[in-house]
Structure formats: structure tokens, C-alpha cells
Motif scaffolding. Structure first.
Motif, PDB file in Angstrom:
ATOM      1  N   MET A   1     -48.431  -9.339   9.822  1.00 61.08           N
ATOM      2  CA  MET A   1     -48.739 -10.684   9.355  1.00 61.08           C
ATOM      3  C   MET A   1     -48.618 -10.782   7.836  1.00 61.08           C
ATOM      4  SD  MET A   1     -52.113 -13.010  10.083  1.00 61.08           S
ATOM      5  CE  MET A   1     -53.218 -11.796   9.349  1.00 61.08           C
ATOM      6  N   VAL A   2     -49.100  -9.755   7.131  1.00 59.77           N
ATOM      7  CA  VAL A   2     -49.038  -9.749   5.669  1.00 59.77           C
ATOM      8  C   VAL A   2     -47.590  -9.762   5.183  1.00 59.77           C
ATOM      9  CG1 VAL A   2     -49.438  -8.279   3.651  1.00 59.77           C
ATOM     10  CG2 VAL A   2     -51.286  -8.692   5.288  1.00 59.77           C
TER      11      VAL A   2
ATOM     12  N   GLY B   1     -45.978 -12.832   3.347  1.00 63.25           N
ATOM     13  CA  GLY B   1     -45.537 -12.506   1.999  1.00 63.25           C
ATOM     14  C   GLY B   1     -44.065 -12.790   1.786  1.00 63.25           C
ATOM     15  N   THR B   2     -43.246 -12.484   2.793  1.00 63.10           N
ATOM     16  CA  THR B   2     -41.810 -12.738   2.693  1.00 63.10           C
ATOM     17  C   THR B   2     -41.525 -14.227   2.606  1.00 63.10           C
ATOM     18  OG1 THR B   2     -41.324 -10.738   3.953  1.00 63.10           O
ATOM     19  CG2 THR B   2     -39.592 -12.396   3.824  1.00 63.10           C
TER      20      THR B   2
ATOM     21  N   THR C   1     -52.490 -10.535  -4.455  1.00 58.79           N
ATOM     22  CA  THR C   1     -53.245  -9.374  -3.976  1.00 58.79           C
ATOM     23  C   THR C   1     -54.558  -9.770  -3.323  1.00 58.79           C
ATOM     24  OG1 THR C   1     -52.278  -7.900  -5.632  1.00 58.79           O
ATOM     25  CG2 THR C   1     -54.393  -7.250  -4.696  1.00 58.79           C
ATOM     26  N   ALA C   2     -55.241 -10.787  -3.858  1.00 51.78           N
ATOM     27  CA  ALA C   2     -56.584 -11.121  -3.384  1.00 51.78           C
ATOM     28  C   ALA C   2     -56.592 -11.528  -1.920  1.00 51.78           C
ATOM     29  CB  ALA C   2     -57.163 -12.232  -4.247  1.00 51.78           C
ATOM     30  N   GLY C   3     -55.731 -12.470  -1.535  1.00 46.81           N
ATOM     31  CA  GLY C   3     -55.714 -12.918  -0.147  1.00 46.81           C
ATOM     32  C   GLY C   3     -55.355 -11.802   0.812  1.00 46.81           C
ATOM     33  N   THR C   4     -54.351 -11.007   0.454  1.00 42.25           N
ATOM     34  CA  THR C   4     -53.953  -9.880   1.297  1.00 42.25           C
ATOM     35  C   THR C   4     -55.056  -8.840   1.368  1.00 42.25           C
ATOM     36  OG1 THR C   4     -51.671 -10.264   0.597  1.00 42.25           O
ATOM     37  CG2 THR C   4     -52.158  -8.171   1.673  1.00 42.25           C
TER      38      THR C   4
ATOM     39  N   LEU D   1     -53.572  -0.560  11.352  1.00 44.05           N
ATOM     40  CA  LEU D   1     -53.417  -1.808  10.605  1.00 44.05           C
ATOM     41  C   LEU D   1     -52.076  -2.484  10.873  1.00 44.05           C
ATOM     42  CD1 LEU D   1     -54.840  -0.805   7.091  1.00 44.05           C
ATOM     43  CD2 LEU D   1     -55.983  -2.110   8.890  1.00 44.05           C
ATOM     44  N   ALA D   2     -51.333  -1.995  11.851  1.00 39.44           N
ATOM     45  CA  ALA D   2     -49.987  -2.519  12.116  1.00 39.44           C
ATOM     46  C   ALA D   2     -49.965  -4.030  12.347  1.00 39.44           C
ATOM     47  CB  ALA D   2     -49.366  -1.781  13.297  1.00 39.44           C
ATOM     48  N   PRO D   3     -50.851  -4.604  13.189  1.00 44.58           N
ATOM     49  CA  PRO D   3     -50.813  -6.070  13.375  1.00 44.58           C
ATOM     50  C   PRO D   3     -51.075  -6.831  12.080  1.00 44.58           C
ATOM     51  CG  PRO D   3     -52.082  -5.019  15.111  1.00 44.58           C
ATOM     52  CD  PRO D   3     -51.833  -3.969  14.073  1.00 44.58           C
TER      53      PRO D   3
END
Length: 300
Positions: A225-226, A230-231, A178-181, A219-221
Motif C-alpha cells: 500500500m505504501v 507513494g508511486t 515520511t510522517a504518514g508512511t 509488513l508486506a501488505p
């Protein structure tokens, strides 16, 4: 004459800048070849051999891949990895998005303290994360079962039930990521022009409406990336789950990287494990290409 001199000077300046850029790119290119292309090429070579970590290489062709595609343990590990990814990535995404929205809200109090608290998991290594959550969800000594027993309910067998064990892994992975995202989302939200939100507020839109209708689409871009990172990270999860429950109970929650590790280092089947690694790399490339295509279609 003057025009040709200016053109020649501009060409020399571009050439000089190109040389400087190339000089700065050389170390990155060397490191890329040394730590990515080199190991990837060696893994591809091993995947066509019966190499066991010692002795000579014997070329076996596609034998490792044929054996791999007939191995039920490989499909079980791959299926469990996909399940973990499908559940953990959305959970981590929406958790980080919610925390970020709350921390950048104008009416939020204690933002600094909250940011430090939510940022702390990023400072903890995945192995330590696994140990922490293993202690929290221990069946006979864990804090969670102690609290459950304290309210008169029956403690759960977190380590014996495969689904409960996977749920703990998902919770631990979401907590650790969670922190990095959160930092990415917070930076993106702060870059949204306040005029958009002020105009919506004047039109009577509430905080939730402003976020859903204005902030989230912008926030789409960052979301792309997230989700992509994440995947890929979830598909490669190893250290945290290894420290948490080792893929247990039994082998029910062994993910694909654990399967590769056990095959290559515990059973000394380096060639076979390399073939599994190549399959994983192809899967990750396909995921990246698909997500990139979806991102481009959204932009168009």
C-alpha cells in the motif's frame, strides 16, 4: 411453519441492512460522481477539442494526442517524473521504515518527543515544505551552503545544476512524506504477535535479524500500500516542487503535472492539457494494475 417464518425474517433483516448500507453509500457515491467521474468525463471530452478556456468547443478528434506524442517537452517532463518517482519512492519507503522500527523498539528512549518531531512534516502543507527547503538550499542565503562554507568547502549551486535541484526535490519530498508512511508502519509493526519475536530471541536472533527475517516480511501488505500510494503521489507531485524551484533551473525539472498546468493555465490550451491528463491517468492505472498483480503473486 416456524422454519419458513425464520427464513422470511432473516430475509427481511438482510433487506433492511442492505437498504441502510445503500443510504449511507449514497453521499459517497454522489461525491465520487461529482468530484471524480464528472471532471474525468469533462477532461476526456476536452481532450478531443481545441478548447482554450473560453469560446465554443470545436471537435478536433485525435489531433491533441497526435501532437502530444510528437512533443519532446512532454517526453522530457514524463521522463523526469519517472526518474523522480523511481528515486523518491524507495528513499521515502526505507526512511519511514527505519524511523518506524526505531520508534517502536522497546529500548528506545524519548519516543513521544521523537514521534512529535517526525510527525510535524505531515502538518505542513506541500507549499510550505517547498518554501522551507528552498530557504535551506538557497545558493547565497541557504543554511546548507552556510554550513558547507563554514567547514571550508565550496558551496554548491543547488538552483543552477539540474541534478542537484532534483536531489533537493527528492529530499524535500521524502521529508514531507515520511510522517504518514511512518504511522502506517508503526501500526502494522505493533500488530505483529510478540510471540514470534520472543521465539526468535530465544533462538539467539539479534534485533536486526528479527526485523529482517520476521517483521519486514509480515509488513508486506502495508509495504504494498505504501509503495502504491507513494508511486501515485510522486507521479502527481506539483505544489511542493512548484514552491521549491518551479521546475528549474529553466524547465529541466518540470514534472508531468507542472507540464499540464503550464499548458492548460499559462498557455490556455485546455484541450491539449486535458489530453496529457488522460495519458497520465492511463499511466497511473497501469502502474496500479501492475503493482496489484505483483501483490497477488506474492500472496499466492
Amino acid at each position: 411453519m416456524a422454519a419458513s417464518t425464520l427464513t422470511r425474517t432473516a430475509a427481511q433483516e438482510r433487506r433492511r441492512r442492505g437498504i441502510i448500507a445503500a443510504v449511507f453509500l449514497v453521499p459517497a457515491f454522489v461525491l465520487f460522481c461529482l468530484f471524480f467521474l464528472g471532471p474525468a468525463g469533462l477532461g476526456l471530452l476536452y481532450s478531443f477539442t481545441d478548447y482554450r478556456g473560453y469560446g465554443d468547443l470545436e471537435f478536433v478528434g485525435l489531433s491533441n494526442y497526435q501532437q502530444l506524442f510528437a512533443d519532446s517537452e512532454f517526453y522530457t517532463a514524463l521522463g523526469r517524473t519517472i526518474l523522480y518517482t523511481v528515486v523518491s519512492v524507495p528513499v521515502g519507503y526505507f526512511l519511514a521504515l527505519l524511523v518506524s522500527a526505531l520508534l517502536v523498539a522497546r529500548s528506545a528512549k524519548g519516543k513521544t518527543v521523537a514521534q512529535v518531531i517526525f510527525f510535524f512534516p505531515w502538518l505542513v502543507s506541500p507549499i510550505v515544505t517547498g518554501v522551507i527547503w528552498r530557504w535551506l538550499f538557497g545558493e547565497s542565503f541557504g543554511l546548507v551552503n552556510y554550513l558547507i562554507d563554514g567547514v571550508g568547502l565550496t558551496p554548491l549551486k543547488w538552483a543552477q545544476d539540474p541534478n542537484l535541484a532534483l536531489a533537493v526535490v527528492i529530499i524535500a519530498g521524502s521529508w514531507g512524506g515520511t510522517a504518514g508512511t511512518m504511522l502506517l508502519f508503526m501500526a502494522a509493526i505493533k500488530n505483529i504477535p510478540t510471540s514470534y519475536l520472543e521465539a526468535a530471541e530465544l533462538d539467539g536472533a539479534g534485533p536486526v535479524t528479527r526485523f529482517v527475517r520476521i517483521v519486514w516480511p509480515l509488513l508486506a501488505p502495508t509495504s504494498f500500500m505504501v509503495i502504491l500510494l507513494g508511486t501515485i503521489g510522486a507521479m502527481k507531485e506539483f505544489a511542493m516542487i512548484q514552491a521549491l524551484n518551479g521546475g528549474g533551473p529553466g524547465t529541466s525539472n518540470v514534472l508531468i503535472v507542472q507540464y499540464i498546468y503550464k499548458t492548460g493555465f499559462e498557455r490556455s490550451e485546455i484541450g491539449y492539457a486535458s489530453a496529457a491528463s488522460m495519458i497520465l491517468m492511463v499511466i497511473l492505472l497501469i502502474i496500479a494494475v501492475i503493482q496489484t498483480r505483483f501483490d497477488r503473486s506474492d500472496l499466492n
